[in-house]
Every structure is written in structure tokens, then in C-alpha cells.
Design an enzyme around this catalytic site. Structure first.
Site, PDB file in Angstrom:
ATOM      1  N   ASP A   8      33.316  43.685  45.999  1.00 33.75           N
ATOM      2  CA  ASP A   8      32.380  42.654  46.472  1.00 33.75           C
ATOM      3  C   ASP A   8      30.936  43.091  46.240  1.00 33.75           C
ATOM      4  OD1 ASP A   8      34.503  41.125  47.264  1.00 33.75           O
ATOM      5  OD2 ASP A   8      34.258  41.505  49.409  1.00 33.75           O
ATOM      6  N   HIS A  17      38.218  46.761  47.969  1.00 30.30           N
ATOM      7  CA  HIS A  17      37.652  45.423  47.737  1.00 30.30           C
ATOM      8  C   HIS A  17      36.210  45.301  48.224  1.00 30.30           C
ATOM      9  CE1 HIS A  17      41.188  43.348  46.128  1.00 30.30           C
ATOM     10  NE2 HIS A  17      41.904  44.114  46.935  1.00 30.30           N
ATOM     11  N   ASP A  26      32.584  38.330  31.695  1.00 34.37           N
ATOM     12  CA  ASP A  26      33.510  38.928  32.667  1.00 34.37           C
ATOM     13  C   ASP A  26      33.122  40.375  32.917  1.00 34.37           C
ATOM     14  OD1 ASP A  26      34.987  36.644  32.782  1.00 34.37           O
ATOM     15  OD2 ASP A  26      36.823  37.496  31.915  1.00 34.37           O
ATOM     16  N   ASN A  33      38.453  47.602  42.069  1.00 35.48           N
ATOM     17  CA  ASN A  33      39.038  47.266  43.372  1.00 35.48           C
ATOM     18  C   ASN A  33      40.124  48.254  43.771  1.00 35.48           C
ATOM     19  OD1 ASN A  33      37.605  44.964  44.241  1.00 35.48           O
ATOM     20  ND2 ASN A  33      38.790  43.624  42.894  1.00 35.48           N
ATOM     21  N   GLU A  45      35.813  37.434  38.665  1.00 31.31           N
ATOM     22  CA  GLU A  45      34.738  38.237  38.092  1.00 31.31           C
ATOM     23  C   GLU A  45      34.109  37.559  36.873  1.00 31.31           C
ATOM     24  OE1 GLU A  45      38.582  39.959  36.246  1.00 31.31           O
ATOM     25  OE2 GLU A  45      37.955  38.931  38.082  1.00 31.31           O
TER      26      GLU A  45
END
Length: 305
Positions: A198, A194, A181, A189, A225
Site C-alpha cells: 500500500d 500488504h 504496471d 506484498n 498495480e
């Protein structure tokens, strides 16, 4: 415009580019394309790149599908120069080409687009350089790829894990799993937006895929993630070494978005197949639990249990 939209959009290419693409198509070997079979494998193709190949449910087959209607070694494919033939191996449920049942051990020459029915499985034969085999491969890849990161999606990862688990048990081969993770991804974020999140997901995927795993390893995005790597033939120790290399590389990598450096680390869990595991779910659960051990111990580390 997204990369997928760009692929779907009709485009005009110059003569030299078109020639290169057509040359690549012509060089593609003949292939078997699955038209009917297990969910998730429809559209998968197997290149006929050896003089002899077997189709069946046995793990030793070149085209192996775990389906009860297939015999262990159902049919043989024979390639000789530019011709490809198929030979039924006295299978239980028989082999049909375009609706005509074959006699056992009597070869039949295949023609482009011939349908091949083995039990409940149906393939299409594509000759060398067939354009539709290229398009089928592209569409199959799209169906198995995560749109954002362009690595395998969750469904493809689970199918690969199931296949690898069965194969490892039958052949008594090592099988290990890495689950990792991104640490504090929500904070990335929230702080940077965001689009930055990304970018980080794409960049992590690119670094792992292109720098840190073997071509034969299976890598994908499980969701959010969370990522998974299947290492067939790898011991627990070697897989821990791979996980540590991933951890250290991600920590040192320059993630720069909108001219700002974004600190990124990952927490990893590693597990290997053992005789007490009844299915691939047990292997995943053990690696996933090890990931939570890494998080609980301060993150940015590798753990096993």
C-alpha cells in the site's frame, strides 16, 4: 485511522483556522452544480469564472455535456460584477428556471439555489461563497478518487478517456495514453506485507502526480498495480518522453518502508489516437498491449506498438 475517517470525523478547529477556511469559501466563484444528467457526473460543478459562458452539447461550450436533449449551444451565462444571468439561445427543448420557461434571448437574473432545467439536464446555481458548493465539490471528489492513492479511480478515468477521445476527434487534436504496471508487485506484498505494498502504491502515485505530469494531464489508478495517464494534446513522441521520465524517476526513487529500501520499477506502454480507432477502448487496448510488450522484454522499460 484512515484519512477518509479523519475527514468524516467531527473536529474542532481554532479561531484562526476557521477564519482562513471561511475566507476560502467566500472567495469561491459562483458555480453550476449538476443535479440530474449522465451517470458519474452528478455533483460535478463548473465555476462561473468568465463574463460569458455557454452551456450545451457542442465541444466548444464552456459547460459541455454530451446529451441529446441539449442544443449545441443551449444557453448562455452572463456574469456582471456580483450578478449572474442566464439567457436561452432559442434552444430546441427550452430552458426553465424553478419551473418557469424562459423566452429566448431574454436574460433572467439567477438567485442562490435556483434550479436550471435544460432539456433533461438539471443544474443548481450556487452564488459566490456558497458553502454547499464546497461540500458538493468535496463529495464529488471523493466519489471519483481511489481511496488508497488519492488519484482518480477507474470509473473516473474511463469517463475522462471517453470525453477526451470524442473531443480529440472533433478538434483533430493529439491524444495519447500511458498505461503502466508496477513490476513484480506480488513479490513486494509477499516479502514485505500488504502495508508495504500500500505504501508503494501511494508513493508511486505521489511521485507521478506531483513531479512528472502536467496539471492538465489526467492520472488515475485503473486497478491493482495498474495506472493510466491521459495526455490530451500530446504527440506519441512527447508521451514516450514522459513515460521514460516516469520509468527513470521511479527506478531511482528511494522507497523506504520499516527502515528497509524497497526496489521498485515500472513497465509502461504508450499509444496515440489514430484514424482507425472506433472508440476509446481501442486506444486503451493498444497502450495496454504495449505494456505487456515491456513486460515480455524484461520489464522496467517503455514500449509502443
Amino acid at each position: 485511522m484512515s484519512e477518509e475517517s479523519k475527514l468524516d470525523k467531527t473536529s474542532v478547529v481554532d479561531g484562526d483556522t476557521l477564519k482562513i477556511r471561511l475566507d476560502e469559501v467566500r472567495k469561491r466563484p459562483p458555480a453550476l452544480i449538476l443535479l440530474m444528467g449522465p451517470t458519474g457526473l452528478i455533483g460535478k460543478q463548473w465555476p462561473i469564472d468568465k463574463n460569458e459562458m455557454y452551456i450545451g452539447r457542442d465541444i466548444s461550450c464552456d459547460v459541455q455535456i454530451d446529451e441529446k436533449s441539449l442544443s449545441k449551444k443551449h444557453a448562455k451565462i452572463v456574469k456582471s460584477q456580483d450578478e449572474v444571468s442566464i439567457i436561452d439561445q432559442k434552444s430546441t427543448n427550452g430552458t426553465e428556471i424553478c419551473g418557469v420557461k424562459l423566452e429566448p434571448f431574454v436574460p433572467l437574473l439567477l438567485n442562490n439555489n435556483d434550479s436550471i432545467k435544460l432539456g433533461n439536464i438539471i443544474f443548481k446555481f450556487a452564488e459566490q461563497g456558497a458553502l454547499d458548493s464546497v461540500m458538493t465539490a468535496i463529495n464529488f471528489d471523493r466519489g471519483n478518487m481511489d481511496g488508497l492513492t488519492q488519484v482518480l479511480n477507474k470509473a473516473a478515468i474511463l469517463r475522462n478517456l471517453d470525453e477526451s477521445f470524442k473531443k480529440a476527434l472533433l478538434t483533430e487534436t493529439n491524444l495519447s495514453l500511458i498505461v503502466f504496471d508496477l513490476d513484480h508487485f506480488k513479490k513486494i506484498n509477499d516479502a514485505h506485507g500488504h502495508q508495504c505494498g500500500d505504501y508503494v502504491l501511494r508513493e508511486v502515485s505521489n511521485v507521478v502526480k506531483n513531479q512528472l505530469i502536467r496539471s492538465g494531464d489526467t492520472f488515475g489508478r485503473y486497478g491493482g498495480e495498474e495506472f493510466v495517464i491521459i495526455l490530451y494534446g500530446s504527440s506519441l513522441q512527447r508521451s514516450c518522453d514522459v513515460a521514460e521520465r516516469i520509468r527513470a524517476t521511479i527506478e531511482k526513487h528511494d522507497f523506504v518502508f520499516a527502515a528497509e529500501k524497497i526496489p521498485v520499477t515500472v513497465s509502461l506502454g504508450v499509444a496515440s489516437l489514430d484514424g482507425n480507432m472506433k472508440g476509446p477502448e481501442a486506444l486503451f487496448a493498444k497502450a495496454d498491449k504495449a505494456t505487456y510488450v515491456s513486460k515480455g522484454a524484461g520489464r522496467n522499460r517503455v514500449s509502443t506498438i
